[in-house]
Design an enzyme around this catalytic site. Structure first.
Site, short mmCIF file in Angstrom:
data_model
loop_
_atom_site.label_atom_id
_atom_site.label_comp_id
_atom_site.label_asym_id
_atom_site.label_seq_id
_atom_site.Cartn_x
_atom_site.Cartn_y
_atom_site.Cartn_z
N TRP A 7 -26.42 8.24 37.83
CA TRP A 7 -26.00 8.65 36.48
C TRP A 7 -25.07 9.86 36.50
CZ3 TRP A 7 -31.06 8.08 33.03
CH2 TRP A 7 -31.30 6.70 32.87
N HIS A 95 -22.78 12.43 49.12
CA HIS A 95 -21.95 11.74 48.11
C HIS A 95 -20.61 12.46 48.02
CE1 HIS A 95 -20.31 10.28 44.38
NE2 HIS A 95 -21.14 9.27 44.46
N GLU A 166 -19.14 3.99 50.74
CA GLU A 166 -18.48 4.38 49.48
C GLU A 166 -17.10 4.94 49.79
OE1 GLU A 166 -21.02 5.04 45.79
OE2 GLU A 166 -20.43 6.93 46.68
P1 PGA Z 1 -18.51 4.38 40.25
O1 PGA Z 1 -19.26 5.50 41.12
O2 PGA Z 1 -19.39 3.16 40.24
O3 PGA Z 1 -18.37 4.99 38.90
O4 PGA Z 1 -17.23 4.12 40.94
C1 PGA Z 1 -19.95 5.16 42.27
C2 PGA Z 1 -20.54 6.42 42.87
O5 PGA Z 1 -19.86 7.44 42.90
O6 PGA Z 1 -21.69 6.46 43.28
#
Ligand code: PGA
Length: 250
Positions: A7, A95, A166
Site C-alpha cells: 500500500w 524495495h 522488481e
Molecule cells: P506498482 O508498484 O504495482 O504500483 O508498479 C509495485 C511496487 O513498487 O511494489
C-alpha cells in the site's frame, strides 16, 4: 499463489482501516475462492489495529520497513521484535523506493534479513535493475550483484524468504518486461542462486505495474508463484481482477 499488496503511502492510517472494514468479507472470500495467500503491507501505524481486526482472518500482514538493528539508539527505526508484536509475519526488504530515498548501503539489507530471520518474519526481498542498467544491457549483472549481497546475509542466518523481481523501471510506469526478458531473468536468478549455493526462495514473485491489463501476459509465462502489487492493490475490484485472472491463466 501469493499476492503482496504494497500500500506504500497511498492510504492514510484511517483510510487503511476503512479499506479493511469495507472489504473484509470480500477479501476473505477472494482468498478462500482462489486458495491464495494475501499479505497486506499497510502504513506502519496501521499494522497493529489491522492485526486486531484480522484475528480470525487468513490474511497476513507485512511491514514496508524494518531496522537492521535489534534495539538501541536508532531514531525513527522500527525493530523486528516490535513488528512481530504488531502482528506482522512478512516484511519488504530492499524495495527500490526505500533504496532510492535512503541510499541503502549493503549492510542495511544484510542487517534487515538477519533481524527478520531472528524474529521469524519472512523477508520479501526485492531485486531488480535500474532503468539505466536495463538500457545499457546490464540487468543480469545488477541482479548478480544483489544476489551476492544476499549470500552474505544467508551465510550468517537461516531464513525462509520470498524473492521478488522488481525492475525499477517497471514500478508505477505501466511498463513491464516482455515474457522473454522475464524468462531470461528467472533463469539467471535460479542459476546464480545455485552457483552461490544460497537457499532457494519459498517463492518467486514479480512486481512492477501488475494490473488487470498486464496480469494475463505475466501469468501466461508461468514463471512466478505470486505478485507484488502496488497501486492496483488499493482498490478491491482491481485487486480482485488481478487475483482472479492470474489464477485463470496458470
Ligand atoms: P506498482 O508498484 O504495482 O504500483 O508498479 C509495485 C511496487 O513498487 O511494489
Amino acid at each position: 499463489m501469493i499476492y503482496i499488496a504494497n500500500w506504500k503511502m497511498y492510504l492514510t492510517y484511517q483510510a487503511s482501516l476503512d479499506f479493511y472494514n469495507t472489504n473484509q468479507s470480500n477479501l476473505e472470500r477472494l482468498v478462500a475462492l482462489h486458495r491464495a495467500t494475501l499479505v497486506i503491507c499497510p502504513s506502519i501505524l496501521a499494522l497493529a489495529p489491522l492485526a486486531a481486526r484480522m484475528k480470525e482472518s487468513s490474511i497476513k500482514l507485512g511491514a514496508q520497513i524494518s531496522s537492521p538493528h535489534a534495539s538501541g539508539s536508532y531514531t525513527g527505526q522500527v525493530d523486528a521484535h516490535s513488528l512481530v508484536q504488531a502482528g506482522c509475519s512478512y516484511a519488504l526488504v530492499n524495495h527500490n523506493e526505500v533504496r532510492t530515498l535512503f541510499c541503502n548501503p549493503d549492510s542495511l539489507i544484510i542487517g534487515q534479513i538477519i533481524q527478520l530471520a531472528n524474529r521469524n518474519i519472512t523477508p520479501i526481498i526485492c531485486v531488480g535493475e535500474s532503468a539505466d542498467e536495463y538500457q545499457e544491457g546490464r540487468s543480469l549483472n545488477a541482479l548478480t550483484a544483489t544476489l551476492n549481497i544476499l549470500s552474505e546475509a544467508f551465510s550468517q542466518v537461516n531464513v525462509s524468504y520470498l524473492l521478488a523481481y522488481e525492475p525499477t523501471w517497471a514500478i508505477g510506469t505501466n511498463c513491464t518486461p516482455t515474457a522473454q526478458e522475464l524468462s531470461l531473468v528467472k533463469q539467471h536468478i535460479t542459476s546464480v542462486i545455485q552457483v552461490l549455493d544460497i537457499p532457494s526462495p519459498m517463492g518467486y514473485l514479480y512486481g512492477g505495474s501488475v494490473t488487470p491489463s498486464t496480469i494475463s501476459m505475466l501469468s501466461k509465462t508461468n514463471l512466478f508463484d505470486g505478485y507484488l502489487i502496488g497501486r492496483a492493490s488499493i482498490d478491491f475490484q482491481t485487486l480482485e481482477k488481478i487475483v482472479s485472472w492470474s489464477k485463470e491463466a496458470v
